[in-house]
Scaffold this motif. Structure first.
Motif, mmCIF file in Angstrom:
data_model
loop_
_atom_site.group_PDB
_atom_site.id
_atom_site.type_symbol
_atom_site.label_atom_id
_atom_site.label_comp_id
_atom_site.label_asym_id
_atom_site.label_seq_id
_atom_site.Cartn_x
_atom_site.Cartn_y
_atom_site.Cartn_z
ATOM 1 N N THR A 138 17.849 49.655 39.566
ATOM 2 C CA THR A 138 17.785 51.009 39.034
ATOM 3 C C THR A 138 16.365 51.366 38.619
ATOM 4 O O THR A 138 15.887 52.484 38.871
ATOM 5 C CB THR A 138 18.722 51.152 37.821
ATOM 6 N N LEU A 139 15.666 50.433 37.995
ATOM 7 C CA LEU A 139 14.303 50.689 37.528
ATOM 8 C C LEU A 139 13.366 50.967 38.701
ATOM 9 O O LEU A 139 12.561 51.911 38.660
ATOM 10 C CB LEU A 139 13.805 49.484 36.728
ATOM 11 N N ASP A 170 25.363 54.078 39.094
ATOM 12 C CA ASP A 170 26.639 53.815 39.753
ATOM 13 C C ASP A 170 26.427 53.095 41.081
ATOM 14 O O ASP A 170 27.141 52.137 41.412
ATOM 15 C CB ASP A 170 27.391 55.126 39.971
ATOM 16 N N VAL A 171 25.431 53.540 41.835
ATOM 17 C CA VAL A 171 25.136 52.916 43.133
ATOM 18 C C VAL A 171 24.647 51.485 42.956
ATOM 19 O O VAL A 171 25.103 50.563 43.641
ATOM 20 C CB VAL A 171 24.089 53.761 43.899
ATOM 21 N N THR A 172 23.733 51.268 42.024
ATOM 22 C CA THR A 172 23.163 49.929 41.858
ATOM 23 C C THR A 172 24.188 48.934 41.317
ATOM 24 O O THR A 172 24.221 47.780 41.754
ATOM 25 C CB THR A 172 21.948 49.982 40.915
ATOM 26 N N VAL A 173 25.031 49.368 40.381
ATOM 27 C CA VAL A 173 26.074 48.475 39.852
ATOM 28 C C VAL A 173 27.070 48.113 40.945
ATOM 29 O O VAL A 173 27.480 46.952 41.081
ATOM 30 C CB VAL A 173 26.787 49.134 38.652
ATOM 31 N N LEU A 214 18.621 57.716 45.960
ATOM 32 C CA LEU A 214 19.927 57.060 46.087
ATOM 33 C C LEU A 214 20.010 56.221 47.347
ATOM 34 O O LEU A 214 20.518 55.094 47.331
ATOM 35 C CB LEU A 214 21.037 58.110 46.087
ATOM 36 N N VAL A 215 19.531 56.778 48.442
ATOM 37 C CA VAL A 215 19.558 56.034 49.712
ATOM 38 C C VAL A 215 18.701 54.776 49.607
ATOM 39 O O VAL A 215 19.100 53.694 50.049
ATOM 40 C CB VAL A 215 19.061 56.939 50.866
ATOM 41 N N ALA A 216 17.514 54.904 49.008
ATOM 42 C CA ALA A 216 16.615 53.747 48.882
ATOM 43 C C ALA A 216 17.168 52.701 47.922
ATOM 44 O O ALA A 216 16.870 51.506 48.058
ATOM 45 C CB ALA A 216 15.242 54.210 48.414
ATOM 46 N N ALA A 217 17.966 53.129 46.950
ATOM 47 C CA ALA A 217 18.519 52.180 45.969
ATOM 48 C C ALA A 217 19.438 51.156 46.613
ATOM 49 O O ALA A 217 19.560 50.032 46.120
ATOM 50 C CB ALA A 217 19.272 52.939 44.876
ATOM 51 N N THR A 265 20.509 45.737 47.051
ATOM 52 C CA THR A 265 21.201 44.726 47.854
ATOM 53 C C THR A 265 20.324 43.511 48.077
ATOM 54 O O THR A 265 20.799 42.361 47.994
ATOM 55 C CB THR A 265 21.628 45.333 49.202
ATOM 56 N N LEU A 266 19.050 43.735 48.363
ATOM 57 C CA LEU A 266 18.135 42.613 48.577
ATOM 58 C C LEU A 266 17.967 41.794 47.297
ATOM 59 O O LEU A 266 18.020 40.555 47.324
ATOM 60 C CB LEU A 266 16.778 43.140 49.047
#
Length: 289
Positions: A116-117, A174-177, A262-265, A270-271
């Motif tokens: 997220t950061l 939400d996406v990162t979690v 959001l797309v880049a997150a 994931t990595l």
């Protein structure tokens, strides 16, 4: 002719603004204290019934977010600090408080925090770049009136950028979690999965999630800007003139930058999750038991 069209649009906007105040005064509209409390209680009850103890943590995190916004972000901006920098710091504080409070202190949560950061930093940089490239000033009608009423020198473009960062945070965590949890669950059910396989599998899950998340962000901005869009529709201007106007261009940039973040997150988180989950076998075994 462009000046006349702009003048006609301002007449439409001013008419709508005056009409709204007239209706408000005629109907004596006020959101009564009891009604506000009732709505808040219904919201809290719904969160507690569905979330139980997790819901309690979510409500506490919501209160902390409000405290950061009111107690730090707003006073710092009014004091003349750089709005974008204040927003990034404030969003970071909110992110740490919300994620660790609602999900606990663990390597999994720290992975989501780091993702997220990094995504927030990317959104902040892109918003500054896009605003400079498109020559946005941030001085729409509402912001101009606000600055005039406050009598305080505020960076209008920085205020626009700050809104982009804070607005994207809600969907971003939400996406990162979700991505972090997906990778950890993949690792849990198949400990033999390597880094590349974890990353590819998590990325496939993220593609499905990010499409709905981007749609959510776009619809949220469109819904908030619906009165503005209606006013432009009544002005009779062409589509290219509407999109290139200051007020609409701000919302377009806000939506595009947030969506790119959001797309880049997804690949970023994931990595990180694949790297951490591959080494964090202790947490995976504890969760499995």
């Amino acid at each position: 002719s462009s000046v006349l069209k702009e003048s006609h649009l301002r007449e439409v906007l001013n008419y709508g603004h005056t009409l709204a105040h007239a209706i408000e005064r005629r109907e004596r509209y006020r959101w009564r204290h009891g009604a506000a409390v009732s709505v808040g209680l219904v919201f809290a009850a719904a969160v507690l019934v569905l979330g139980r103890w997790q819901g309690v943590a979510a409500l506490a995190a919501l209160v902390l977010s409000f405290v950061v916004l009111v107690g730090f972000v707003l006073p710092a901006i009014l004091a003349g600090e750089d709005p974008l920098l204040v927003a990034v710091v404030g969003a970071g504080l909110i992110m740490f408080a919300v994620l660790y409070l609602t999900h606990g202190v663990s390597a999994r949560t720290s992975t989501a925090v780091l993702g997220t950061l990094l995504s927030l930093a990317l959104i902040g940089g892109l918003s500054a770049l896009f605003a400079a490239t498109t020559k946005l000033t941030g001085l729409d009608e509402n912001t101009t009136s606000l600055i005039g009423a406050l009598g305080t020198p505020i960076d209008a473009r920085g205020l626009l950028l700050a809104g982009i960062v804070i607005g994207a945070l809600g969907v971003l965590d939400d996406v990162t979690v979700t991505q972090t949890s997906a990778v950890y669950e993949l690792r849990r059910w198949n400990p033999a999965m390597g880094l590349r396989q974890l990353y590819r599998s998590g990325l496939r899950i993220g593609r499905d999630h990010v499409s709905s998340a981007v749609n959510t962000l776009v619809l949220a901005y469109a819904g908030a800007s619906l009165p503005l869009l209606l006013a432009y529709a009544l002005s009779g201007r062409r589509f290219d003139e509407i999109v290139s106007s200051q007020a609409v261009a701000q919302e377009v940039v806000r939506t595009l930058v947030g969506s790119i973040g959001l797309v880049a997150a997804v690949p970023i988180t994931t990595l990180i999750a694949a790297l951490v989950a591959g080494r964090d076998s202790g947490e995976g075994q504890a969760r499995e038991s």
